[in-house]
Design a protein around this motif. Structure first.
Motif, PDB file in Angstrom:
ATOM      1  N   VAL A   1      13.539   1.122   8.843  1.00 25.53           N
ATOM      2  CA  VAL A   1      12.358   1.137   9.724  1.00 25.53           C
ATOM      3  C   VAL A   1      12.742   1.166  11.202  1.00 25.53           C
ATOM      4  CG1 VAL A   1      10.654   0.158   8.148  1.00 25.53           C
ATOM      5  CG2 VAL A   1      12.198  -1.374   9.388  1.00 25.53           C
TER       6      VAL A   1
ATOM      7  N   HIS B   1       3.696  -4.268   9.361  1.00 25.24           N
ATOM      8  CA  HIS B   1       3.592  -4.100  10.813  1.00 25.24           C
ATOM      9  C   HIS B   1       2.244  -4.546  11.365  1.00 25.24           C
ATOM     10  CE1 HIS B   1       7.057  -1.763   9.713  1.00 25.24           C
ATOM     11  NE2 HIS B   1       6.321  -0.893   9.050  1.00 25.24           N
TER      12      HIS B   1
ATOM     13  N   GLY C   1       4.956  -2.553   2.627  1.00 24.96           N
ATOM     14  CA  GLY C   1       4.499  -1.262   3.142  1.00 24.96           C
ATOM     15  C   GLY C   1       4.023  -1.414   4.580  1.00 24.96           C
ATOM     16  N   ALA C   2       2.977  -0.690   4.929  1.00 26.50           N
ATOM     17  CA  ALA C   2       2.499  -0.688   6.316  1.00 26.50           C
ATOM     18  C   ALA C   2       1.925  -2.031   6.748  1.00 26.50           C
ATOM     19  CB  ALA C   2       1.460   0.414   6.499  1.00 26.50           C
TER      20      ALA C   2
ATOM     21  N   ARG D   1       6.938   0.934  13.673  1.00 28.20           N
ATOM     22  CA  ARG D   1       7.540   0.317  12.474  1.00 28.20           C
ATOM     23  C   ARG D   1       8.626  -0.695  12.834  1.00 28.20           C
ATOM     24  NH1 ARG D   1       5.503   3.639   8.340  1.00 28.20           N
ATOM     25  NH2 ARG D   1       5.193   5.770   9.068  1.00 28.20           N
TER      26      ARG D   1
ATOM     27  N   ASN E   1       8.034  -5.638  -0.642  1.00 31.15           N
ATOM     28  CA  ASN E   1       7.893  -4.454   0.202  1.00 31.15           C
ATOM     29  C   ASN E   1       6.409  -4.357   0.531  1.00 31.15           C
ATOM     30  OD1 ASN E   1       7.720  -2.033   1.515  1.00 31.15           O
ATOM     31  ND2 ASN E   1       9.055  -0.922   0.093  1.00 31.15           N
TER      32      ASN E   1
ATOM     33  N   TYR F   1      11.785   8.688   1.529  1.00 33.36           N
ATOM     34  CA  TYR F   1      11.737   7.658   0.477  1.00 33.36           C
ATOM     35  C   TYR F   1      12.464   8.044  -0.810  1.00 33.36           C
ATOM     36  CZ  TYR F   1       8.088   5.832   3.551  1.00 33.36           C
ATOM     37  OH  TYR F   1       7.412   5.348   4.636  1.00 33.36           O
TER      38      TYR F   1
ATOM     39  N   ARG G   1       5.711  12.435  -2.526  1.00 33.61           N
ATOM     40  CA  ARG G   1       5.711  13.015  -1.174  1.00 33.61           C
ATOM     41  C   ARG G   1       6.806  12.368  -0.352  1.00 33.61           C
ATOM     42  NH1 ARG G   1      -0.377  11.991   0.201  1.00 33.61           N
ATOM     43  NH2 ARG G   1      -1.274  12.936  -1.649  1.00 33.61           N
TER      44      ARG G   1
ATOM     45  N   PRO H   1       0.792  -1.229   0.000  1.00 42.52           N
ATOM     46  CA  PRO H   1       0.000   0.000   0.000  1.00 42.52           C
ATOM     47  C   PRO H   1       0.827   1.283   0.000  1.00 42.52           C
ATOM     48  CG  PRO H   1      -0.083  -1.085   2.138  1.00 42.52           C
ATOM     49  CD  PRO H   1       0.547  -2.059   1.185  1.00 42.52           C
ATOM     50  N   ASN H   2       0.343   2.211  -0.802  1.00 45.28           N
ATOM     51  CA  ASN H   2       0.852   3.583  -0.916  1.00 45.28           C
ATOM     52  C   ASN H   2       2.179   3.695  -1.654  1.00 45.28           C
ATOM     53  OD1 ASN H   2      -1.347   4.921   0.470  1.00 45.28           O
ATOM     54  ND2 ASN H   2      -0.591   3.905   2.316  1.00 45.28           N
ATOM     55  N   LEU H   3       2.767   2.566  -2.029  1.00 44.88           N
ATOM     56  CA  LEU H   3       4.040   2.665  -2.752  1.00 44.88           C
ATOM     57  C   LEU H   3       3.855   3.223  -4.161  1.00 44.88           C
ATOM     58  CD1 LEU H   3       5.660  -0.418  -1.142  1.00 44.88           C
ATOM     59  CD2 LEU H   3       6.691   1.859  -1.186  1.00 44.88           C
TER      60      LEU H   3
ATOM     61  N   LEU I   1       2.670   5.961  -4.510  1.00 42.69           N
ATOM     62  CA  LEU I   1       2.901   7.402  -4.285  1.00 42.69           C
ATOM     63  C   LEU I   1       4.380   7.774  -4.231  1.00 42.69           C
ATOM     64  CD1 LEU I   1       0.224   8.029  -1.489  1.00 42.69           C
ATOM     65  CD2 LEU I   1       0.026   8.477  -3.950  1.00 42.69           C
TER      66      LEU I   1
ATOM     67  N   HIS J   1      12.617  -2.948   2.687  1.00 38.48           N
ATOM     68  CA  HIS J   1      12.116  -1.614   3.005  1.00 38.48           C
ATOM     69  C   HIS J   1      13.072  -0.566   2.464  1.00 38.48           C
ATOM     70  CE1 HIS J   1       9.039  -3.399   5.392  1.00 38.48           C
ATOM     71  NE2 HIS J   1       9.959  -4.155   5.963  1.00 38.48           N
ATOM     72  N   ILE J   2      12.513   0.474   1.912  1.00 41.87           N
ATOM     73  CA  ILE J   2      13.315   1.570   1.377  1.00 41.87           C
ATOM     74  C   ILE J   2      14.003   2.306   2.518  1.00 41.87           C
ATOM     75  CG2 ILE J   2      13.197   3.770   0.137  1.00 41.87           C
ATOM     76  CD1 ILE J   2      10.653   2.540  -1.296  1.00 41.87           C
ATOM     77  N   SER J   3      13.232   2.597   3.555  1.00 46.71           N
ATOM     78  CA  SER J   3      13.765   3.324   4.717  1.00 46.71           C
ATOM     79  C   SER J   3      14.278   2.339   5.766  1.00 46.71           C
ATOM     80  CB  SER J   3      12.656   4.193   5.321  1.00 46.71           C
ATOM     81  OG  SER J   3      11.594   3.388   5.800  1.00 46.71           O
TER      82      SER J   3
HETATM   83  O1  CA2 Z   1      10.488   1.915   4.003  1.00 42.29           O
HETATM   84  C1  CA2 Z   1       9.640   1.244   3.393  1.00 42.29           C
HETATM   85  O2  CA2 Z   1       9.841   0.768   2.279  1.00 42.29           O
HETATM   86  C2  CA2 Z   1       8.259   1.017   4.020  1.00 42.29           C
HETATM   87  O3  CA2 Z   1       7.868  -0.329   3.726  1.00 42.29           O
HETATM   88  C3  CA2 Z   1       7.330   2.009   3.368  1.00 42.29           C
HETATM   89  C4  CA2 Z   1       5.925   2.017   3.958  1.00 42.29           C
HETATM   90  C5  CA2 Z   1       5.983   2.139   5.479  1.00 42.29           C
HETATM   91  O4  CA2 Z   1       4.684   2.014   6.017  1.00 42.29           O
HETATM   92  C6  CA2 Z   1       6.880   1.069   6.094  1.00 42.29           C
HETATM   93  O5  CA2 Z   1       6.915   1.277   7.499  1.00 42.29           O
HETATM   94  C7  CA2 Z   1       8.275   1.184   5.529  1.00 42.29           C
HETATM   95  C8  CA2 Z   1       5.122   3.214   3.412  1.00 42.29           C
HETATM   96  C9  CA2 Z   1       5.008   3.228   1.932  1.00 42.29           C
HETATM   97  C10 CA2 Z   1       4.328   4.494   1.521  1.00 42.29           C
HETATM   98  O6  CA2 Z   1       5.197   5.229   0.697  1.00 42.29           O
HETATM   99  C11 CA2 Z   1       4.932   6.535   0.454  1.00 42.29           C
HETATM  100  C12 CA2 Z   1       5.777   7.146  -0.427  1.00 42.29           C
HETATM  101  C13 CA2 Z   1       5.586   8.481  -0.724  1.00 42.29           C
HETATM  102  C14 CA2 Z   1       4.552   9.183  -0.137  1.00 42.29           C
HETATM  103  C15 CA2 Z   1       3.715   8.557   0.750  1.00 42.29           C
HETATM  104  C16 CA2 Z   1       3.902   7.224   1.032  1.00 42.29           C
END
Ligand code: CA2
Length: 147
Positions: A109, A85, A81-82, A116, A79, A23, A18, A10-12, A14, A105-107
């Protein structure tokens, strides 16, 4: 040629629009292009997907497990995403599919909010990578090649 499944939750979709401090500024299309190059370098076909829906990720993990069992896939880079967790369903899907899976994970965590720090994916994954930015996807493809 075996397929590398790269599944995004989810949300990847995006990415790059943002939170560039967390990210980076590259989009999911950029990540796909990076993965295409990495897969070509390692002799894999690429199956790259993104969904915002937990059950669809479950379906895709089962599909990848069947492909790996039949010899047509090398494994999965996920990946989640959320859902990382929160999702017992993804944990069970990975175990049930018997698939070789790298949690990505990109970041980093573990350097972020406490919520996270726990992953339902990690106990079912073969390996875990976090904090390499989007370059982590290419590194994970190289890691798949060692499986
Ligand atoms: O670091 C990662 O790759 C995560 O899996 C990214 C998830 C986050 O919930 C995990 O804790 C760590 C969030 C993905 C949403 O990515 C966005 C990118 C740009 C703007 C908004 C959300």
């Amino acid at each position: 040629m075996k397929t590398a499944f790269i599944l995004n939750g989810p949300n990847l979709n995006l990415l790059g629009t943002r939170e560039p401090a967390v990210y980076g500024s590259r989009t999911l299309a950029d990540v796909r292009a990076l993965c295409e190059k990495a897969c070509a370098a390692h002799g894999f076909a690429l199956d790259f997907r993104q969904t915002n829906h937990e059950g669809i990720l479950v379906d895709w993990i089962q599909e990848a497990g069947q492909a790996q069992a039949s010899g047509s896939a090398v494994g999965v880079i996920l990946n989640a995403g959320a859902y990382t967790h929160t999702s017992v369903a993804l944990h069970d899907a990975i175990k049930g599919a018997g698939v070789s899976l790298i949690e990505l994970h990109i970041s980093n965590v573990h350097a972020r909010e406490a919520f996270r720090h726990y992953s339902y994916i990690s106990p079912a994954a073969r390996a875990v990578m976090a904090g390499f930015g989007v370059e982590g996807y290419g590194l994970a493809v190289a890691a798949l090649a060692t499986f």
